[in-house]
Write a protein that holds these residues in place. Structure first.
Motif, PDB file in Angstrom:
ATOM      1  N   PRO A  83     -65.270  82.674 -12.187  1.00 50.49           N
ATOM      2  CA  PRO A  83     -64.806  83.498 -11.346  1.00 50.49           C
ATOM      3  C   PRO A  83     -63.236  83.398 -10.649  1.00 50.49           C
ATOM      4  O   PRO A  83     -62.484  83.834 -10.122  1.00 50.49           O
ATOM      5  N   GLY A  84     -63.540  81.701 -10.526  1.00 49.33           N
ATOM      6  CA  GLY A  84     -62.103  80.864 -10.018  1.00 49.33           C
ATOM      7  C   GLY A  84     -60.415  81.728 -11.039  1.00 49.33           C
ATOM      8  O   GLY A  84     -59.666  82.338 -10.372  1.00 49.33           O
ATOM      9  N   ASP A  85     -60.940  82.055 -12.090  1.00 50.44           N
ATOM     10  CA  ASP A  85     -59.653  82.931 -12.619  1.00 50.44           C
ATOM     11  C   ASP A  85     -59.607  84.167 -12.805  1.00 50.44           C
ATOM     12  O   ASP A  85     -58.443  84.596 -12.648  1.00 50.44           O
ATOM     13  N   ALA A  86     -60.909  85.118 -12.600  1.00 49.28           N
ATOM     14  CA  ALA A  86     -60.714  86.427 -11.913  1.00 49.28           C
ATOM     15  C   ALA A  86     -60.099  86.152 -10.155  1.00 49.28           C
ATOM     16  O   ALA A  86     -58.769  87.825 -10.211  1.00 49.28           O
ATOM     17  N   VAL A  87     -60.357  85.870  -9.424  1.00 53.30           N
ATOM     18  CA  VAL A  87     -59.196  85.498  -8.664  1.00 53.30           C
ATOM     19  C   VAL A  87     -58.414  85.275  -8.560  1.00 53.30           C
ATOM     20  O   VAL A  87     -57.769  85.805  -7.974  1.00 53.30           O
ATOM     21  N   THR A  88     -57.752  84.081  -9.872  1.00 50.58           N
ATOM     22  CA  THR A  88     -56.424  84.315  -9.229  1.00 50.58           C
ATOM     23  C   THR A  88     -55.484  85.446 -10.087  1.00 50.58           C
ATOM     24  O   THR A  88     -54.576  85.312  -9.629  1.00 50.58           O
ATOM     25  N   ALA A  89     -56.079  85.508 -10.896  1.00 49.19           N
ATOM     26  CA  ALA A  89     -55.324  86.938 -11.942  1.00 49.19           C
ATOM     27  C   ALA A  89     -55.837  87.926 -10.210  1.00 49.19           C
ATOM     28  O   ALA A  89     -54.738  88.619 -10.888  1.00 49.19           O
ATOM     29  N   ALA A  90     -56.835  87.893  -9.800  1.00 44.43           N
ATOM     30  CA  ALA A  90     -56.292  89.403  -9.276  1.00 44.43           C
ATOM     31  C   ALA A  90     -55.305  89.327  -8.227  1.00 44.43           C
ATOM     32  O   ALA A  90     -54.957  89.815  -7.002  1.00 44.43           O
ATOM     33  N   ASN A  91     -55.190  87.559  -7.579  1.00 42.32           N
ATOM     34  CA  ASN A  91     -54.025  87.428  -6.308  1.00 42.32           C
ATOM     35  C   ASN A  91     -52.754  87.580  -7.405  1.00 42.32           C
ATOM     36  O   ASN A  91     -51.751  88.088  -6.025  1.00 42.32           O
ATOM     37  N   GLU A  92     -52.652  87.236  -8.705  1.00 44.53           N
ATOM     38  CA  GLU A  92     -50.870  87.530  -9.069  1.00 44.53           C
ATOM     39  C   GLU A  92     -51.554  89.165  -9.295  1.00 44.53           C
ATOM     40  O   GLU A  92     -50.064  89.472  -9.080  1.00 44.53           O
ATOM     41  N   LEU A  93     -51.829  89.497  -9.811  1.00 45.58           N
ATOM     42  CA  LEU A  93     -51.626  91.149  -9.515  1.00 45.58           C
ATOM     43  C   LEU A  93     -51.414  91.344  -8.381  1.00 45.58           C
ATOM     44  O   LEU A  93     -49.886  92.825  -8.657  1.00 45.58           O
ATOM     45  N   VAL A  94     -52.174  91.461  -7.605  1.00 50.23           N
ATOM     46  CA  VAL A  94     -51.712  92.099  -6.035  1.00 50.23           C
ATOM     47  C   VAL A  94     -50.069  91.549  -5.256  1.00 50.23           C
ATOM     48  O   VAL A  94     -49.367  92.344  -5.343  1.00 50.23           O
ATOM     49  N   ALA A  95     -49.927  90.432  -5.986  1.00 53.55           N
ATOM     50  CA  ALA A  95     -48.828  89.799  -5.474  1.00 53.55           C
ATOM     51  C   ALA A  95     -47.740  90.253  -6.049  1.00 53.55           C
ATOM     52  O   ALA A  95     -46.365  89.870  -5.151  1.00 53.55           O
ATOM     53  N   ASN A  96     -47.765  89.379  -7.631  1.00 54.85           N
ATOM     54  CA  ASN A  96     -46.544  89.689  -8.623  1.00 54.85           C
ATOM     55  C   ASN A  96     -46.048  90.766  -9.265  1.00 54.85           C
ATOM     56  O   ASN A  96     -45.068  90.862  -9.536  1.00 54.85           O
ATOM     57  N   ASP A  97     -47.802  92.235  -9.915  1.00 51.69           N
ATOM     58  CA  ASP A  97     -47.232  92.553 -10.107  1.00 51.69           C
ATOM     59  C   ASP A  97     -47.592  94.328  -8.816  1.00 51.69           C
ATOM     60  O   ASP A  97     -47.115  95.335  -9.403  1.00 51.69           O
ATOM     61  N   HIS A  98     -47.646  93.683  -7.540  1.00 52.67           N
ATOM     62  CA  HIS A  98     -47.274  95.379  -7.105  1.00 52.67           C
ATOM     63  C   HIS A  98     -48.501  95.640  -7.001  1.00 52.67           C
ATOM     64  O   HIS A  98     -48.402  97.340  -7.181  1.00 52.67           O
ATOM     65  N   ALA A  99     -49.802  95.534  -7.517  1.00 52.75           N
ATOM     66  CA  ALA A  99     -51.143  96.222  -8.119  1.00 52.75           C
ATOM     67  C   ALA A  99     -51.319  97.151  -6.656  1.00 52.75           C
ATOM     68  O   ALA A  99     -51.625  96.524  -5.528  1.00 52.75           O
ATOM     69  N   VAL A 100     -51.698  98.702  -6.386  1.00 60.19           N
ATOM     70  CA  VAL A 100     -52.107  98.952  -5.559  1.00 60.19           C
ATOM     71  C   VAL A 100     -53.372  99.270  -5.427  1.00 60.19           C
ATOM     72  O   VAL A 100     -54.279  99.340  -4.015  1.00 60.19           O
ATOM     73  N   LEU A 101     -54.233  98.972  -6.745  1.00 59.40           N
ATOM     74  CA  LEU A 101     -55.505  98.361  -6.050  1.00 59.40           C
ATOM     75  C   LEU A 101     -55.805  97.913  -7.654  1.00 59.40           C
ATOM     76  O   LEU A 101     -55.323  98.213  -8.554  1.00 59.40           O
TER      77      LEU A 101
END
Length: 404
Positions: A83-101
């Motif tokens: 779970p912790g790695d998933a949240v880290t990945a989610a944060n990076e996807l939104v903040a760094n990769d500019h994922a819209v969802l």
């Protein structure tokens, strides 16, 4: 140590698909980017077919013109089953990769962790696979939707069949984490409501991925049940079935089993597969509808292998996202949510709708029995159960879901 962290981070980022060899800056301009997270390294038997499914859908979407006049791009990350790695990945996807969802996740505890992230960061999240009822009910939130039929829905389908059995003494075995606990609780609730004469005589809770099948089988036999509810899957299921066969646990007993008819879990049992278990699953070889025929033809043409249930989930997830973006005409989170509530989507199983009341889709499941045909495990006597018919009323959901 720094090099190890760098390598680990690089391993998480799997790919950006169908945007050619353009630079990151060009991709940002020419594509609508969405983020995907799943437990690829932790459970490849399900997640690899799932990835193939979403890759196929992505190719089809972009071949048809993409979304909002742009290509659709997916940046995918492996959460490693943590779970912790998933949240880290989610944060990076939104903040760094500019994922819209965001979409994806497999394990229920990971789905809940990403759902909470979506709530905190106000990001749209489509839970593809997590089955726990909490994700749309007790811990449901404004930003989270779910594709697959929930534990409640699958339990209701199975309890409908289990209630017809003469068995009164029941025991259960399930992995000891959110998914297993939720599945057992709701099945017991629904079956007991249909059959007040049922006795629950024992429960076994092995650690997910670490079942001591001999000890579990021995303990279940000691409970002397007439029927068993099984929620084990993956390698744990193989070990449980092997020990159960060896020790004669299943002889003369009825078994009802979540997910066991899915090819990911049924095929590895090979000729050891038990016959006559009542299961949910995906008999791809016996479904003859225009929607499924088209999907099956395209999938086999691309991969030269049959699909798995994960393939359906991945494919339908991206088709949902494409339909959502096309109808919303915007990447604004609130517009996406408003559009998703009541959204209709075409899937290989037929049309589905995402309910406004709890953000649960009406995707159903096939219910049938396990059998051996020419030495290979299959599902027989199966029928598709429309998910819409196995959901509680809006009034009941309103009591289960927190007010926001």
């Amino acid at each position: 140590m720094a090099m190890k962290r760098l390598c680990a981070g690089a391993a998480l980022a799997l790919a950006v698909w169908s945007v050619g060899g353009a630079s990151p800056a060009a991709r940002a301009e020419d594509a609508v980017t969405v983020g995907e997270i799943n437990s690829y390294s932790a459970l490849p038997s399900f997640t690899e077919p799932y990835r193939k499914g979403w890759q196929l859908a992505l190719e089809e979407v972009n071949a048809a013109g993409g979304v909002m006049g742009k290509k659709l791009a997916i940046v995918s990350r492996d959460d490693g089953g943590k779970p912790g790695d998933a949240v880290t990945a989610a944060n990076e996807l939104v903040a760094n990769d500019h994922a819209v969802l965001l979409f994806g996740t497999f394990f229920s505890n990971i789905g809940l962790a990403v759902s909470d992230f979506a709530k905190q960061k106000k990001v749209f999240f489509l839970g593809a696979e997590p089955l726990t009822d909490a994700i749309t009910w007790s811990q449901g939130n404004h930003y989270t939707f779910r594709l697959r039929p929930s534990n409640y829905m699958q339990a209701a389908m199975l309890a409908e069949e289990a209630a017809k059995l003469p068995a009164k003494r029941w025991a259960t075995v399930a992995p000891n984490y959110e998914y297993g606990q939720s599945a057992v609780a709701v099945f017991k609730q629904l079956l007991s409501a249909k059959r007040p004469d049922i006795q629950w005589v024992g429960e076994q809770w092995p650690t997910q991925g670490k079942i001591d099948a001999g000890a579990v089988t021995q303990a279940l036999a000691a409970d002397n049940p007439e029927a068993i509810l099984n929620v084990e899957f993956g390698p744990d299921l193989v070990k449980f079935v092997r020990e159960g066969n060896t020790r004669g646990l299943f002889k003369g007993k009825s078994v009802v089993s979540f997910l066991t008819g899915e090819p990911e879990y049924l095929d590895p049992l090979k000729d050891e597969a038990p016959e006559g278990w009542i299961v949910t699953g995906y008999p791809w070889y016996g479904i003859h509808t225009p929607e499924h025929d088209a999907f099956l033809k395209a999938y086999q043409a691309k991969y030269n292998e049959p699909p798995r249930l994960g393939s359906i989930v991945g494919y339908s997830s991206v088709k949902t996202i494409a339909a959502l973006l096309a109808k919303a005409g915007s990447t604004d989170t609130e517009k996406l949510i408003a559009t998703a509530e009541g959204l209709g989507v075409a899937t290989p199983f037929g049309p589905i709708t995402f309910r406004k009341i709890d953000h649960q889709s009406t995707l159903g499941a096939f219910v049938g029995k396990t059998a051996l045909k020419d030495g290979k495990p299959v599902m027989v006597d199966f029928a598709y159960r429309d998910g819409a018919k196995y959901l509680p009323s809006d009034e009941e959901v309103a009591k289960l879901r927190p007010k926001e």
